[in-house]
Design a protein around this motif. Sequence first.
Motif, PDB file in Angstrom:
ATOM      1  N   THR A 167       2.292  -3.573 -12.234  1.00  0.00           N
ATOM      2  CA  THR A 167       1.240  -3.307 -12.433  1.00  0.00           C
ATOM      3  C   THR A 167       1.024  -2.272 -11.570  1.00  0.00           C
ATOM      4  N   ILE A 168      -0.302  -1.438 -12.397  1.00  0.00           N
ATOM      5  CA  ILE A 168      -0.276  -0.032 -11.918  1.00  0.00           C
ATOM      6  C   ILE A 168      -1.865  -0.271 -11.944  1.00  0.00           C
ATOM      7  N   ILE A 169      -2.199   0.340 -10.594  1.00  0.00           N
ATOM      8  CA  ILE A 169      -3.370   1.243 -10.726  1.00  0.00           C
ATOM      9  C   ILE A 169      -4.619   1.961 -11.036  1.00  0.00           C
ATOM     10  N   ARG A 170      -5.488   1.907 -11.925  1.00  0.00           N
ATOM     11  CA  ARG A 170      -5.730   3.880 -11.885  1.00  0.00           C
ATOM     12  C   ARG A 170      -6.787   4.388 -10.899  1.00  0.00           C
ATOM     13  N   LEU A 171      -6.627   5.462 -10.404  1.00  0.00           N
ATOM     14  CA  LEU A 171      -8.178   6.178  -9.670  1.00  0.00           C
ATOM     15  C   LEU A 171      -7.800   7.559 -10.426  1.00  0.00           C
ATOM     16  N   GLY A 172      -8.928   7.444 -11.183  1.00  0.00           N
ATOM     17  CA  GLY A 172      -8.641   9.163 -12.711  1.00  0.00           C
ATOM     18  C   GLY A 172      -7.202   8.982 -12.863  1.00  0.00           C
ATOM     19  N   GLU A 173      -7.284  10.136 -12.291  1.00  0.00           N
ATOM     20  CA  GLU A 173      -5.359  10.538 -12.832  1.00  0.00           C
ATOM     21  C   GLU A 173      -4.087   9.991 -12.222  1.00  0.00           C
ATOM     22  N   ARG A 174      -5.120   9.498 -10.853  1.00  0.00           N
ATOM     23  CA  ARG A 174      -3.895   8.810  -9.221  1.00  0.00           C
ATOM     24  C   ARG A 174      -3.004   7.348 -10.257  1.00  0.00           C
ATOM     25  N   SER A 175      -2.410   7.548  -9.404  1.00  0.00           N
ATOM     26  CA  SER A 175      -1.579   6.140  -9.995  1.00  0.00           C
ATOM     27  C   SER A 175      -0.785   5.381  -8.930  1.00  0.00           C
ATOM     28  N   ILE A 176      -1.613   4.139  -8.800  1.00  0.00           N
ATOM     29  CA  ILE A 176      -0.782   3.058  -7.576  1.00  0.00           C
ATOM     30  C   ILE A 176      -0.055   2.419  -8.229  1.00  0.00           C
ATOM     31  N   GLU A 177       1.721   1.729  -7.412  1.00  0.00           N
ATOM     32  CA  GLU A 177       2.173   1.255  -8.653  1.00  0.00           C
ATOM     33  C   GLU A 177       1.721  -0.474  -7.903  1.00  0.00           C
ATOM     34  N   VAL A 178       2.430  -1.296  -8.115  1.00  0.00           N
ATOM     35  CA  VAL A 178       2.636  -3.012  -7.169  1.00  0.00           C
ATOM     36  C   VAL A 178       4.548  -2.690  -7.482  1.00  0.00           C
ATOM     37  N   TRP A 179       4.898  -3.043  -5.783  1.00  0.00           N
ATOM     38  CA  TRP A 179       6.354  -3.594  -6.290  1.00  0.00           C
ATOM     39  C   TRP A 179       6.033  -4.709  -5.195  1.00  0.00           C
ATOM     40  N   GLU A 180       6.280  -6.510  -5.962  1.00  0.00           N
ATOM     41  CA  GLU A 180       6.470  -7.319  -5.137  1.00  0.00           C
ATOM     42  C   GLU A 180       8.407  -7.284  -4.305  1.00  0.00           C
ATOM     43  N   THR A 181       7.294  -7.329  -2.891  1.00  0.00           N
ATOM     44  CA  THR A 181       8.586  -7.530  -2.079  1.00  0.00           C
ATOM     45  C   THR A 181       7.986  -8.891  -1.358  1.00  0.00           C
ATOM     46  N   PRO A 182       9.036 -10.079  -1.793  1.00  0.00           N
ATOM     47  CA  PRO A 182       8.825 -11.670  -1.121  1.00  0.00           C
ATOM     48  C   PRO A 182       9.761 -10.983   0.256  1.00  0.00           C
ATOM     49  N   GLY A 183      10.605  -9.987   0.668  1.00  0.00           N
ATOM     50  CA  GLY A 183      10.925 -11.195   1.929  1.00  0.00           C
ATOM     51  C   GLY A 183      10.171 -10.878   3.559  1.00  0.00           C
ATOM     52  N   HIS A 184       9.443 -10.561   3.213  1.00  0.00           N
ATOM     53  CA  HIS A 184       8.601 -10.789   5.002  1.00  0.00           C
ATOM     54  C   HIS A 184       7.987 -12.638   4.337  1.00  0.00           C
ATOM     55  N   ALA A 185       7.307 -12.405   3.465  1.00  0.00           N
ATOM     56  CA  ALA A 185       6.827 -13.690   2.872  1.00  0.00           C
ATOM     57  C   ALA A 185       6.470 -13.166   1.388  1.00  0.00           C
ATOM     58  N   ARG A 186       6.084 -14.638   0.626  1.00  0.00           N
ATOM     59  CA  ARG A 186       6.677 -14.148  -0.717  1.00  0.00           C
ATOM     60  C   ARG A 186       5.138 -13.961  -1.734  1.00  0.00           C
ATOM     61  N   HIS A 187       4.222 -14.044   0.015  1.00  0.00           N
ATOM     62  CA  HIS A 187       2.887 -13.273  -0.660  1.00  0.00           C
ATOM     63  C   HIS A 187       2.602 -11.951  -0.685  1.00  0.00           C
ATOM     64  N   HIS A 188       4.091 -10.893  -0.402  1.00  0.00           N
ATOM     65  CA  HIS A 188       3.670  -9.494  -0.474  1.00  0.00           C
ATOM     66  C   HIS A 188       4.290  -8.726  -1.560  1.00  0.00           C
ATOM     67  N   ALA A 189       3.236  -7.752  -1.000  1.00  0.00           N
ATOM     68  CA  ALA A 189       3.762  -6.818  -2.067  1.00  0.00           C
ATOM     69  C   ALA A 189       3.473  -5.496  -1.462  1.00  0.00           C
ATOM     70  N   CYS A 190       3.860  -3.989  -1.908  1.00  0.00           N
ATOM     71  CA  CYS A 190       3.889  -2.941  -1.238  1.00  0.00           C
ATOM     72  C   CYS A 190       2.791  -1.663  -2.492  1.00  0.00           C
ATOM     73  N   PHE A 191       2.084  -0.812  -1.982  1.00  0.00           N
ATOM     74  CA  PHE A 191       1.658  -0.368  -3.133  1.00  0.00           C
ATOM     75  C   PHE A 191       2.404   0.949  -2.884  1.00  0.00           C
ATOM     76  N   TYR A 192       2.487   1.313  -3.873  1.00  0.00           N
ATOM     77  CA  TYR A 192       3.798   3.244  -4.685  1.00  0.00           C
ATOM     78  C   TYR A 192       2.297   3.902  -4.790  1.00  0.00           C
ATOM     79  N   ASP A 193       2.208   5.160  -4.007  1.00  0.00           N
ATOM     80  CA  ASP A 193       1.147   6.108  -5.098  1.00  0.00           C
ATOM     81  C   ASP A 193       2.746   7.355  -5.193  1.00  0.00           C
ATOM     82  N   ARG A 194       2.143   7.339  -6.325  1.00  0.00           N
ATOM     83  CA  ARG A 194       3.433   8.651  -7.136  1.00  0.00           C
ATOM     84  C   ARG A 194       2.773   9.783  -6.503  1.00  0.00           C
ATOM     85  N   LYS A 195       1.622  10.245  -6.375  1.00  0.00           N
ATOM     86  CA  LYS A 195       1.065  11.552  -5.873  1.00  0.00           C
ATOM     87  C   LYS A 195       1.908  12.249  -5.048  1.00  0.00           C
ATOM     88  N   THR A 196       2.177  11.327  -3.518  1.00  0.00           N
ATOM     89  CA  THR A 196       2.514  11.549  -2.795  1.00  0.00           C
ATOM     90  C   THR A 196       3.572  11.342  -2.556  1.00  0.00           C
TER      91      THR A 196
END
Length: 323
Positions: free
Chosen positions: A144-173
């Motif tokens: 999933t990509i969440i958009r703030l204008g030109e800025r994109s935040i990606e969702v990475w599912e990361t189920p190891g800590h808990a199955r309902h866990h996901a990280c957010f990746y900021d491409r800009k930084t």
Amino acid sequence: MDRIIKLNGDIWQVDLEERGIPGWTAAYFIKGEGNSGWMLIETGPASSAKKLLEAAASIGISPGEVKYIGVTHIHVDHAGSLGVISRYFNNAEIWVHPRGEKHLVDPARLIEGSRAVYGERKMQEYGEVLPVPAERLHSAREGTIIRLGERSIEVWETPGHARHHACFYDRKTRGLFSGDAAGVYAPRLSKLLNQAVTRPATPGPDFHGELMLQDLYRMACSEVRNIYYTHFGAAAPAQLLLELVIGQLSVHMRMARDYADKEDAVQKLGLALQEEIKTGLLNGTAQEIIYDDRAGNEMRLLLEPLFDSADGLLLDLKGKSSV
Ligand SMILES: [Zn+2]
């Protein structure tokens, strides 16, 4: 240390002073390009809601400008204040992994499960978990990509800590909002000891060791440069920090195997993990640690939850993990 820090790339790090403890839990505000609004990542427990709202006001964010709220997972120290603050940021879409959604809408089971892990006193310190309106929720799925204008935040599912866990990746930084998936980081101790100080976060009942290793390998092989830890703060270089946690997690999983058949295994493994972390701190250049308040808080963050971590490691080993 300042309660609000402006990081590179228009990101503000806020110390939520969880349960009155500075340097334990952070939230982050990301400013979109142009006038595209803001994204908040992590909300802390309900008892931190006031701090979060005060921080937003002092940064100059009006409630209507918060377009998105993302929580990495539904554990109450990450999402407990969502019910309260979603009423203030009433324009915001709320992004959470789909496996967490129903527990935010009806938090009865979340509260019950948290009470079993944390106990009544700590739950009171966390504050009252209020429901989140279902119509505000959006599913944070892999890719999933969440958009703030030109800025994109990606969702990475990361189920190891808990199955309902996901990280957010900021491409800009090239920065990853890692929740609990990359472990916890102690900035003050890292500075004092001149070495990165981390530990994995492996609490029951949802921790899954092999999946957490996969999550960490994925992060370490990626282009991530910065990690924005919820516990606690922004740190780099990501690869070094991730390699460290991969090593620690591998050792902790082996230790769990060594202790699995012992009586009082959780207690004994918890103590052994504490020794392991303390020994690791002094294996660097330091002979002893001179504590200030901040370093003392970070030692608590490193050591106190290790009995929960021991429980998670042993449950995972028994295959009782609910993943
Ligand atoms: Zn967690």
